[in-house]
Design an enzyme around this catalytic site. Structure first.
Site, short mmCIF file in Angstrom:
data_model
loop_
_atom_site.label_atom_id
_atom_site.label_comp_id
_atom_site.label_asym_id
_atom_site.label_seq_id
_atom_site.Cartn_x
_atom_site.Cartn_y
_atom_site.Cartn_z
CG ASP A 235 -25.89 4.51 -33.03
OD1 ASP A 235 -25.83 4.26 -31.89
OD2 ASP A 235 -25.71 3.90 -34.07
CE1 TYR B 131 -21.05 -1.15 -35.70
CE2 TYR B 131 -23.08 -1.47 -37.27
CZ TYR B 131 -22.04 -1.85 -36.47
OH TYR B 131 -22.21 -3.09 -36.17
CE LYS C 259 -22.42 -3.68 -30.69
NZ LYS C 259 -22.70 -2.51 -31.80
NE ARG D 130 -44.32 -10.09 -40.42
CZ ARG D 130 -45.43 -10.63 -40.90
NH1 ARG D 130 -45.30 -11.96 -40.95
NH2 ARG D 130 -46.39 -9.69 -41.30
C1 PLP Z 1 -23.21 -2.27 -33.08
C2 PLP Z 1 -23.48 -0.93 -33.40
C3 PLP Z 1 -24.51 -0.85 -34.21
C4 PLP Z 1 -25.37 -1.84 -34.84
O1 PLP Z 1 -26.09 -2.55 -33.91
P1 PLP Z 1 -26.21 -4.18 -34.22
O2 PLP Z 1 -27.03 -4.67 -33.00
O3 PLP Z 1 -25.06 -4.95 -34.43
O4 PLP Z 1 -27.21 -4.48 -35.33
C5 PLP Z 1 -25.20 0.48 -34.63
N1 PLP Z 1 -24.46 1.64 -34.04
C6 PLP Z 1 -23.38 1.50 -33.33
C7 PLP Z 1 -22.67 2.94 -32.67
C8 PLP Z 1 -22.79 0.17 -32.86
O5 PLP Z 1 -21.99 0.20 -32.03
#
Ligand code: PLP
Length: 367
Positions: free
Chosen positions: A156, A86, A181, A33
């Site tokens: 991000d 997001y 992604k 963890r």
């Molecule tokens: C999918 C996404 C997130 C969140 O990520 P998870 O892996 O689904 O928790 C944050 N920012 C963007 C731009 C995303 O596309």
């Protein structure tokens, strides 16, 4: 004996008698963890990709963002977020209002974001390219404003990947990714990361181990495996996306196309300045005029899978009004240009002709 690939450490515990074994960054390796060699290996690969000094990997993009919020913020702090951020990034910040955090939303362009940032701003979080209308943010401008007031800038970078753009070079303090992604890239695993330059931040690591937001070793291994093909995947997806954007722009049933790679897109110039390689990413959004048209179109697709998410080898089409921006007020959606007929398409690795054929056939049902 020397394996080509790092082994997968599926273990919850490590041998400890007196003091725990210390990793090269000074963290204790005794319990998964907190720390695990397969996770460390992924982190090294992520830091290499982003060109950063440090990386921490998490069990989701939201796990990364939650841990960063909790580590950086205290009661009374103000956070500035892009209005087209997001959904969960915004909703999570709002949940923190009960601990005395103030949230301010700004229209996603450098001018409005900079205006919203004041001397009292502690944290600013923007996405390089917004979801779902693909507005490209002038990150260097926002970074300049953050520096003026001493605010921490988080970028991000999920939609564009480090292949197109590296925000740390332009003054971002932290980069976050949903590894789910493009970086993992196969629509089969969820993960996230925080990357930064400068010394290792023990406090962030402490928040991760106390919250338990570390990624599991097998998931880390899957992501590292996926990363090995990121460049070829992303290039092909971006080239197919550009061809699809051009096809859609010429199609009589399509009202509007959002893709920063199109010459007449309002974000083309800024994307061209920021992004490398002449690529503009693998997501295209387009307007079919009404909810009825959008849903009929999604039902008619045969190869493209209707679902949320993006960035994987399989093409996915999303209806943002019922997914990504479901919690957004209608008025705000209008301001951002997120219409009832909007479809977001994440282009996969299928042959381009097959994708265009699927889109062309599904567009026949649009009135
Ligand atoms: C999918 C996404 C997130 C969140 O990520 P998870 O892996 O689904 O928790 C944050 N920012 C963007 C731009 C995303 O596309």
């Amino acid at each position: 004996m020397e394996p080509l690939h790092a082994p997968l450490y599926i273990t919850a515990v490590f041998r400890q008698i007196g003091d725990a074994y210390l990793t090269e960054r000074g963290t204790e390796l005794k319990y998964s963890r907190e720390e695990n060699p397969t996770v460390r290996h992924l982190e090294d690969k992520l830091a290499e990709l982003e060109g950063s000094d440090n990386a921490l990997a998490f069990n989701s993009g939201m796990g990364a963002i939650a841990t960063l919020y909790l580590s950086l913020l205290r009661a009374g702090d103000e956070v500035v977020l892009s209005m087209e951020g997001y959904g969960s990034t915004i909703e999570l910040a709002k949940l923190l209002e009960k601990f005395g955090i103030k949230v301010r939303l700004a229209y996603p362009n450098a001018e409005k974001l900079c205006e919203a940032v004041s001397d009292g701003t502690k944290l600013v979080l923007v996405e390089t390219m917004t979801n779902p209308t693909l507005k490209v943010i002038d990150v260097p401008e926002v970074a300049k404003r953050c520096r003026e007031v001493g605010a921490t800038l988080i970028v991000d970078n999920t939609f564009v990947t480090p292949l197109l753009y590296k925000p740390l070079k332009d003054g971002a303090n932290f980069v976050v990714h949903s590894l789910t992604k493009y970086i993992a890239g196969h629509n089969d695993v969820v993960g996230g990361a925080i990357l930064w330059n400068g010394p290792f931040i023990q406090d962030l690591w402490d928040w991760r181990r106390r919250l338990g937001t570390i990624i599991q070793p097998f998931d880390a291994w899957l992501i590292e495996r996926g990363m090995r093909t990121l460049e070829v995947r992303f290039e092909k997806q971006s080239r197919s996306a550009e061809a699809i954007a051009e096809f859609l722009a010429d199609h009589p049933k399509v009202k509007e196309v959002h893709y920063p790679g199109l010459k007449d897109d309002p974000y083309h110039e800024i994307a061209r300045r920021l992004f490398k390689k002449g690529l503009y990413g693998g997501v295209v959004s387009f307007d079919l005029g009404s909810e009825e048209n959008a849903l009929a179109f999604l039902r008619s697709l045969k190869k493209i899978f209707p679902s949320p998410s993006l960035g994987g080898v399989e093409s996915i089409a999303t209806y943002p009004v019922k997914s990504a921006v479901k919690n957004m007020e209608e008025e705000q959606r209008k301001v951002l240009g997120i219409t009832e007929g909007l479809i977001r398409l994440s282009v996969g690795l299928e042959p381009l002709d097959d994708l265009i054929e699927d889109l062309d056939r599904a567009l026949e049902v649009v009135k």
